[in-house]
Design a protein around this motif. Structure first.
Motif, PDB file in Angstrom:
ATOM      1  N   ASN A 167       0.833  -1.203   0.000  1.00 13.12           N
ATOM      2  CA  ASN A 167       0.000   0.000   0.000  1.00 13.12           C
ATOM      3  C   ASN A 167       0.872   1.259   0.000  1.00 13.12           C
ATOM      4  OD1 ASN A 167      -2.574   1.431   0.257  1.00 13.12           O
ATOM      5  ND2 ASN A 167      -1.887   1.938   2.322  1.00 13.12           N
ATOM      6  N   GLY A 168       1.985   1.206   0.730  1.00 15.90           N
ATOM      7  CA  GLY A 168       2.900   2.331   0.737  1.00 15.90           C
ATOM      8  C   GLY A 168       3.487   2.602  -0.639  1.00 15.90           C
ATOM      9  N   ILE A 170       2.061   1.815  -3.548  1.00 18.07           N
ATOM     10  CA  ILE A 170       0.973   2.313  -4.390  1.00 18.07           C
ATOM     11  C   ILE A 170       0.725   3.798  -4.134  1.00 18.07           C
ATOM     12  CG2 ILE A 170      -1.502   2.129  -4.853  1.00 18.07           C
ATOM     13  CD1 ILE A 170      -1.218  -0.899  -4.194  1.00 18.07           C
ATOM     14  N   ARG A 171       0.678   4.158  -2.865  1.00 17.61           N
ATOM     15  CA  ARG A 171       0.425   5.550  -2.503  1.00 17.61           C
ATOM     16  C   ARG A 171       1.631   6.436  -2.824  1.00 17.61           C
ATOM     17  NH1 ARG A 171      -3.855   6.444   1.043  1.00 17.61           N
ATOM     18  NH2 ARG A 171      -2.737   8.176   2.025  1.00 17.61           N
ATOM     19  N   GLY A 174       1.696   7.104  -6.402  1.00 17.64           N
ATOM     20  CA  GLY A 174       0.434   7.630  -6.920  1.00 17.64           C
ATOM     21  C   GLY A 174      -0.183   6.739  -7.981  1.00 17.64           C
ATOM     22  N   ASP A 176      -2.682   4.281  -9.977  1.00 14.28           N
ATOM     23  CA  ASP A 176      -4.114   4.061 -10.149  1.00 14.28           C
ATOM     24  C   ASP A 176      -4.381   2.575  -9.931  1.00 14.28           C
ATOM     25  OD1 ASP A 176      -6.727   3.713 -10.958  1.00 14.28           O
ATOM     26  OD2 ASP A 176      -6.505   4.822 -12.835  1.00 14.28           O
ATOM     27  N   ARG A 177      -5.080   2.250  -8.876  1.00 12.10           N
ATOM     28  CA  ARG A 177      -5.303   0.838  -8.538  1.00 12.10           C
ATOM     29  C   ARG A 177      -6.060   0.088  -9.633  1.00 12.10           C
ATOM     30  NH1 ARG A 177      -4.386   0.444  -2.588  1.00 12.10           N
ATOM     31  NH2 ARG A 177      -3.947   2.584  -1.949  1.00 12.10           N
ATOM     32  N   ASN A 197      -5.353  -4.705  -1.433  1.00 13.25           N
ATOM     33  CA  ASN A 197      -5.138  -3.323  -1.848  1.00 13.25           C
ATOM     34  C   ASN A 197      -5.948  -2.939  -3.082  1.00 13.25           C
ATOM     35  OD1 ASN A 197      -3.061  -1.707  -0.239  1.00 13.25           O
ATOM     36  ND2 ASN A 197      -2.075  -3.710  -0.365  1.00 13.25           N
TER      37      ASN A 197
END
Length: 250
Positions: A167-168, A170-171, A174, A176-177, A197
């Motif tokens: 998750n870190g 991905i965030r 930035g 796009d999931r 996630n």
């Protein structure tokens, strides 16, 4: 087709790993049988105890290069105390050297590794390498396998490969999931974290799997979830899924 972000696991997804550990464990069990000759210890029992000890360390402290050699010593000391056979520092040293030898094997890529990564790169997708272990050991593999030309500075190595770390990433980037994929052989450290996630996942079952990776998938996918048997299937699978989503307008 929209461009995708694709995170690849390395060990037993792009290059072989588990079979080298299995080979060293076989040598460890044979050595133990020789040393403990005369005691009722089977190869299977020795391997189960070593696996139990190794797994406990990984669950507690994550991936560390010291764990595997130390599991040989801990198993040796367990049976020394159980049987009353005297311990030997020379034998302990040999076990540590044997366990450490697993990290110096030559790199062996899975079939179609370069072909698959080339195709994905040429299609304009952004590739990340996301692997667990010791940074020095994993980067040696990256360099010897020539993976840096595909992943550049997008190489992420951690001792605790879990949903929180993913998750870190991905965030932090930035991402796009809806257009992000995780590809790997571990249900525990690749697939479950990806599904938790909300990103797409492709499970690539290893030819020889470690007990640590054998868990139930108890998360409902919010996107794609495929099981494939060859790297060469990945570009077509991702293309087909994204094309169908584009056509449906979702």
């Amino acid at each position: 087709m929209s461009k995708q972000t694709i995170l690849f696991d390395m060990d037993d997804t792009l290059i072989y790993c588990n079979k080298f550990f299995d080979s060293v464990i076989d040598r460890f069990a044979d050595q133990m049988k020789t040393w403990f000759q005369g005691y009722p210890l089977s190869v299977e029992e020795l391997k189960r105890k070593q696996a139990q000890i190794d797994l406990e360390r990984v669950m507690l402290n994550g991936f560390s290069p010291d764990h595997f050699p130390q599991s040989f010593v801990d198993t040796y000391e367990y049976y020394s105390e159980l049987t009353g056979r005297p311990k030997s520092q020379e034998e302990i040293g040999r076990l540590l050297a044997l366990g450490s030898s697993v990290y110096s094997h030559s790199i062996e890529p899975y079939a179609h590794m370069e072909e698959t990564l080339n195709e994905l790169q040429e299609n304009g997708h952004t590739l990340h390498l996301y692997t667990g272990g010791d940074p020095a050991i994993q980067m040696r593999k990256v360099t010897e396998a020539g993976l840096d030309r595909y992943f550049g500075d997008r190489i992420h190595i951690t001792r605790h490969k879990n949903a929180e770390f993913l998750n870190g990433l991905i965030r932090g980037y930035g991402l796009d999931r809806r257009n992000t994929w995780m590809i790997g052989n571990s249900l525990r450290t690749d697939i479950l974290p990806a599904l938790k996630n909300g990103i797409h996942a492709i499970f690539m079952p290893a030819e020889r799997e470690w007990a640590y990776n054998q868990v139930e998938v108890d998360v409902k996918p919010s996107g794609a979830y495929f099981t494939l048997t060859s790297l060469i299937q990945i570009p077509k699978t991702i293309h087909g899924y994204t094309l169908s989503k584009y056509a449906s307008g979702s």
